[in-house]
Design a protein around this motif. Structure first.
Motif, PDB file in Angstrom:
ATOM      1  N   TRP B  77       1.164  -1.311   0.005  1.00 21.84           N
ATOM      2  CA  TRP B  77      -0.059  -0.472  -0.060  1.00 21.84           C
ATOM      3  C   TRP B  77       0.917   1.101   0.257  1.00 21.84           C
ATOM      4  O   TRP B  77       2.515   1.055  -0.111  1.00 21.84           O
ATOM      5  CB  TRP B  77      -0.476  -0.091   0.901  1.00 21.84           C
ATOM      6  CG  TRP B  77      -1.626  -1.097   1.089  1.00 21.84           C
ATOM      7  CD1 TRP B  77      -2.998  -1.684   0.138  1.00 21.84           C
ATOM      8  CD2 TRP B  77      -2.262  -1.842   2.245  1.00 21.84           C
ATOM      9  NE1 TRP B  77      -3.048  -3.094   0.257  1.00 21.84           N
ATOM     10  CE2 TRP B  77      -3.302  -2.978   1.818  1.00 21.84           C
ATOM     11  CE3 TRP B  77      -2.028  -2.386   3.302  1.00 21.84           C
ATOM     12  CZ2 TRP B  77      -3.618  -3.774   2.516  1.00 21.84           C
ATOM     13  CZ3 TRP B  77      -2.005  -3.115   4.576  1.00 21.84           C
ATOM     14  CH2 TRP B  77      -3.261  -4.293   3.891  1.00 21.84           C
ATOM     15  N   ALA B  78       0.167   2.599  -0.014  1.00 18.48           N
ATOM     16  CA  ALA B  78       0.740   3.303  -0.185  1.00 18.48           C
ATOM     17  C   ALA B  78       1.268   3.629   1.282  1.00 18.48           C
ATOM     18  O   ALA B  78       2.024   4.867   1.245  1.00 18.48           O
ATOM     19  CB  ALA B  78      -0.034   4.945  -0.336  1.00 18.48           C
ATOM     20  N   CYS B  79       0.874   3.300   2.197  1.00 15.58           N
ATOM     21  CA  CYS B  79       0.733   4.065   3.653  1.00 15.58           C
ATOM     22  C   CYS B  79       1.624   3.010   4.415  1.00 15.58           C
ATOM     23  O   CYS B  79       1.802   1.919   4.207  1.00 15.58           O
ATOM     24  CB  CYS B  79      -0.490   4.221   5.161  1.00 15.58           C
ATOM     25  SG  CYS B  79      -0.145   5.218   5.811  1.00 15.58           S
ATOM     26  N   ARG B  80       2.300   2.877   5.191  1.00 13.69           N
ATOM     27  CA  ARG B  80       2.871   2.132   6.119  1.00 13.69           C
ATOM     28  C   ARG B  80       2.741   0.927   6.922  1.00 13.69           C
ATOM     29  O   ARG B  80       2.747  -0.034   7.279  1.00 13.69           O
ATOM     30  CB  ARG B  80       3.878   3.139   7.513  1.00 13.69           C
ATOM     31  CG  ARG B  80       4.802   4.130   7.370  1.00 13.69           C
ATOM     32  CD  ARG B  80       5.417   4.855   8.719  1.00 13.69           C
ATOM     33  NE  ARG B  80       4.362   5.931   8.379  1.00 13.69           N
ATOM     34  CZ  ARG B  80       4.844   7.014   9.540  1.00 13.69           C
ATOM     35  NH1 ARG B  80       5.563   6.296  10.457  1.00 13.69           N
ATOM     36  NH2 ARG B  80       4.122   8.055   9.668  1.00 13.69           N
ATOM     37  N   LEU B 277      -4.637   7.301  -0.959  1.00  8.82           N
ATOM     38  CA  LEU B 277      -3.918   7.613  -0.592  1.00  8.82           C
ATOM     39  C   LEU B 277      -2.766   6.043   0.285  1.00  8.82           C
ATOM     40  O   LEU B 277      -1.825   6.751   1.144  1.00  8.82           O
ATOM     41  CB  LEU B 277      -3.375   8.858   0.465  1.00  8.82           C
ATOM     42  CG  LEU B 277      -4.142  10.268  -0.111  1.00  8.82           C
ATOM     43  CD1 LEU B 277      -4.059  11.282   0.673  1.00  8.82           C
ATOM     44  CD2 LEU B 277      -3.477  10.461  -1.280  1.00  8.82           C
TER      45      LEU B 277
END
Ligand code: SF4
Ligand code: SF4
Lengths: 343, 380
Positions: B77-80, B277
């Motif tokens: 994913w784009a997030c951590r 995002l």
């Protein structure tokens, strides 16, 4: 703001008074500016880049932003504000969604994806924004250029030649980066005036690889002139911006996959530096509040470091970090490195 | 095989039964508290986000309780969040723990099958269907109790009564092992909660919508018990845009309604954030956009320090709230957040909401032109 929007749309109509497009010197600027300038000029715009970050710009950015956002985004806000003040007609803010096509999803960083939105909705008195979308996962690179060119009112022929010119310029720029010089120095040499290679690429008692995002490498205010301090302490400094995608891919293939392309680049650069024996130590710079880097740093520490045992210095930058502190740490690090046997 | 997973609010209730019914032995670490966070802090990277640190503490607690397999969702994913499992398990291995890691996420069914086969054996498909139906029923029951609880807290006559009742019910729900029992318990819970004595006069109760990062919204240990305190102490009806149920079932495709809701939220968010995002930004933005229309007096935005998607939302929300004329309070949580500071800010915010509501009612009552009251007060 309304009449600015008009001026964007009717640029074709008033060719004589060219549209003034501002480019903030932040984030993707250090990667793609030569391309943008050639492209925008080819489409009939006047390009105004904001000046190198200074205290005033940084202060304006910090004030306009949420406290805990990364320093790179704060710089972007500062530069956008400078351009708005300078009275440009529109500001180019690229939206880098994904930059490689892979069987799995790839991204850059949420903040690079939402950069235009943040400026548009989050900045008081935000200027008219020209978006440049790069979403390589779903659309080819030229798609973003085409839609930007159309928005500027250029004909397809014109866009095509502007694009070709842009790619040439970008090639020249990347050729310079290959030598290991920092993005800001490469940009300065591209503009002309300076010829000789920067001093830090010359001889040194030791060699140090400086790994960071382009926008940290290339912004001396944000990185507290670390290149200069490393060099003054007797090191030859090579930037991570020198590696090509092929080299990065080669390293990255040996590691578990990552969806953040630019972070993969950092991880790959550290691995490359460590494996190639080109340098005696690696300095890894990140900015405070950087989400992806907080994970990548841990991967560097735990996946790469044990394998090569190369000295590693981690530096976290924020808008308050003091030059003196960075200087001391850089000097201490270089002093600890054993001198090169070869070279 | 003793399988453990980190906590997130009441998610452990359905998850425990899922693991159990698949044939592994679940190990549920203690509910997170200050000590869990401190344990996580010792070993987590300094700049990781808060949920990372707490869930790392959870994993440590679980390993001490004898777990030999750690499960975590992960993904590209784009997030951590997608990398939590990978980095946490690396840290734990470096600490000398030995365990098997099972990372779920984004795979094709065949891969999931390969991962599950050693655990469940060949009887899997039948077992899995049964396990999932109990899982779903439990998640739905938890959701209902939680929702009812949020309504009751500001209304109950004896403070804390419904909380005590609910925790008893949830404990029994956790122990129920068949679909029949879960269904019966759910009915029982509904009746029991309906009997809690409520105040007569409830028109003055303010309604606040809670938006923000998933883990901070759902985990009382992280948000300093925000949801309960708003209800019991401040007598406010809170409605978070996210819940355990939504999170667990949406990603597993077990409830199509949730998918529809997510798509709607994305559509509302598009003018502000056209690209995904990787966090819950669509719920945050759409929740704020619709707050006024759905009868909320204000919005509280809660997120962990340096959270990327929510930081972006935090940049956009002031403008959205100004446009929609709804007051906003942003609360940023990290390991140093003091309960006193949060309380002070909540008090000020609630005073603002009260005076806004009063002036609005006054306007409606008299029909005269009202002073644009506290609309200019410093919302933050
Ligand atoms: S990669 Fe890090 S420094 Fe760059 S924009 Fe994203 S959070 Fe900021
Ligand atoms: S949504 Fe926020 S808290 Fe969650 S993983 Fe991403 S950055 Fe961390």
């Amino acid at each position: 703001m309304g009449d600015r929007a008009d001026s964007v749309d009717s640029a074709e109509g008033k060719r004589d008074s060219r549209l003034r497009v501002g480019v903030p010197r932040a984030l993707a600027f250090y990667r793609h500016y030569p391309f943008w300038r050639a492209f925008l000029e080819g489409c009939g715009c006047e390009v105004i880049a904001s000046p190198p970050t200074d205290m005033g710009i940084m202060r304006a950015g910090t004030e306009a932003c949420v406290d805990d956002i990364c320093v790179a985004v704060k710089a972007l806000f500062g530069h956008a504000a400078w351009l708005a003040e300078a009275g440009v007609d529109a500001v180019l803010v690229p939206r880098m969604v994904s930059v490689e096509k892979k069987p799995y999803d790839t991204f850059t960083c949420p903040k690079l994806i939402a950069a235009p939105d943040m400026i548009r909705h989050g900045m008081p008195g935000s200027p008219e924004i020209l978006e440049f979308v790069v979403d390589a996962k779903r659309r080819p690179w030229w798609w973003g250029c085409l839609s930007l060119g159309r928005r500027l009112g250029a004909s397809p022929c014109r866009i095509w030649s502007a694009w070709k010119h842009g790619v040439d310029e970008q090639g020249r720029y990347e050729g310079m980066l290959r030598t290991g010089m920092m993005p800001d120095d490469a940009l300065r040499r591209l503009e002309g005036g300076v010829e000789e290679p920067p001093a830090y690429l010359g001889q040194g008692r030791v060699a140090v690889g400086l790994v960071a995002h382009h926008y940290l490498l290339g912004d001396p205010l944000v990185n507290n002139r670390i290149v200069r301090w490393l060099h003054a302490a007797g090191a030859r400094v090579v930037g991570s911006s020198k590696f090509t995608w092929c080299e990065i891919e080669e390293e990255a293939d040996a590691l578990p996959p990552l969806s953040w392309s630019y972070e993969k680049e950092l991880l790959g650069s550290v691995a490359r530096f460590m494996r190639s024996g080109e340098v005696d130590g690696v300095v890894y710079m990140t900015s405070f509040g950087c989400g992806p880097d907080s994970m990548i740093m841990e991967m560097v520490r735990r996946e790469l470091r044990p394998r090569w045992k190369l000295p590693l210095l981690e530096i976290v930058l924020d808008e308050h970090s003091a030059e003196a502190g960075i200087r001391t740490r850089a000097e201490a690090f270089v002093d600890r490195l054993p001198a090169r046997s070869v070279n | 095989m003793k399988m453990a997973f980190p906590h997130m609010g009441n998610a452990y209730i359905p998850l425990r039964s899922l693991v159990e019914n698949l044939g592994a032995e679940p190990v549920v670490p203690d509910r997170p508290h200050r000590g869990t966070l401190e344990r996580g802090l010792l070993h987590a990277p300094e700049f990781a986000c808060l949920p990372f640190k707490v869930t790392l503490g959870d994993c440590l607690n679980a390993l001490d309780k004898g777990a030999d397999t750690l499960a975590m969702v992960s993904g590209m994913w784009a997030c951590r969040f997608g990398y939590y499992g990978r980095v946490q398990h690396m840290i734990l291995r470096d600490l000398g723990y030995e365990f098997q890691s099972v990372l779920f996420g984004g795979e094709r069914p065949a891969d999931i099958w390969n991962k599950l086969k050693p655990v469940v054996g060949w009887g899997a498909p039948r077992k899995a269907a049964g396990a999932l139906s109990v899982f779903r029923a439990k998640a739905a029951a938890v959701e209902e109790v939680e929702a009812r609880l949020r309504e009751l807290r500001p209304r109950e006559v004896r403070k804390g009564e419904s909380d005590r009742l609910a925790s008893r019910l949830l404990r029994r729900l956790d122990e129920a092992d068949t679909l029949r029992k879960v269904r019966m318990l759910r009915g029982e819970a509904r009746e029991a909660l309906a009997e809690v004595r409520c105040r007569e006069e409830t028109d003055d109760i303010l309604r606040i919508r809670l938006v923000g990062e998933l883990y901070v919204l759902l985990e009382p240990a992280l948000n300093l018990d925000l949801v309960r305190r708003l209800g019991s102490d401040f007598r406010i009806e809170v409605q978070p845009v996210l819940s355990t149920y939504k999170w667990l079932l949406c990603s597993l495709w077990l409830d199509p309604r949730l998918k529809v809701e997510a798509v709607k939220a994305r559509r509302l968010t598009r003018p502000y954030l056209p690209y995904v995002l990787g966090g819950e930004e669509h719920m945050t933005v759409s929740g704020t956009l619709t707050a006024r229309r759905e009868g909320f007096d204000g919005v509280i935005h809660a997120y962990p320090l340096t959270c990327m998607p929510e930081n972006i939302c935090r940049t956009l929300l002031p403008k959205i709230c100004r446009e929609r004329d709804v007051p906003l309070l942003s609360l940023c949580f990290d390991e140093h957040t003091s309960p006193v500071g949060v309380t002070t800010r909540l008090e000020a915010f609630i005073d603002l909401l009260r005076s806004r509501r009063l002036s609005r009612e006054g306007k409606r009552g008299s029909g005269a032109y009202a002073v644009p009251a506290a609309a200019t007060a410093p919302w933050d």
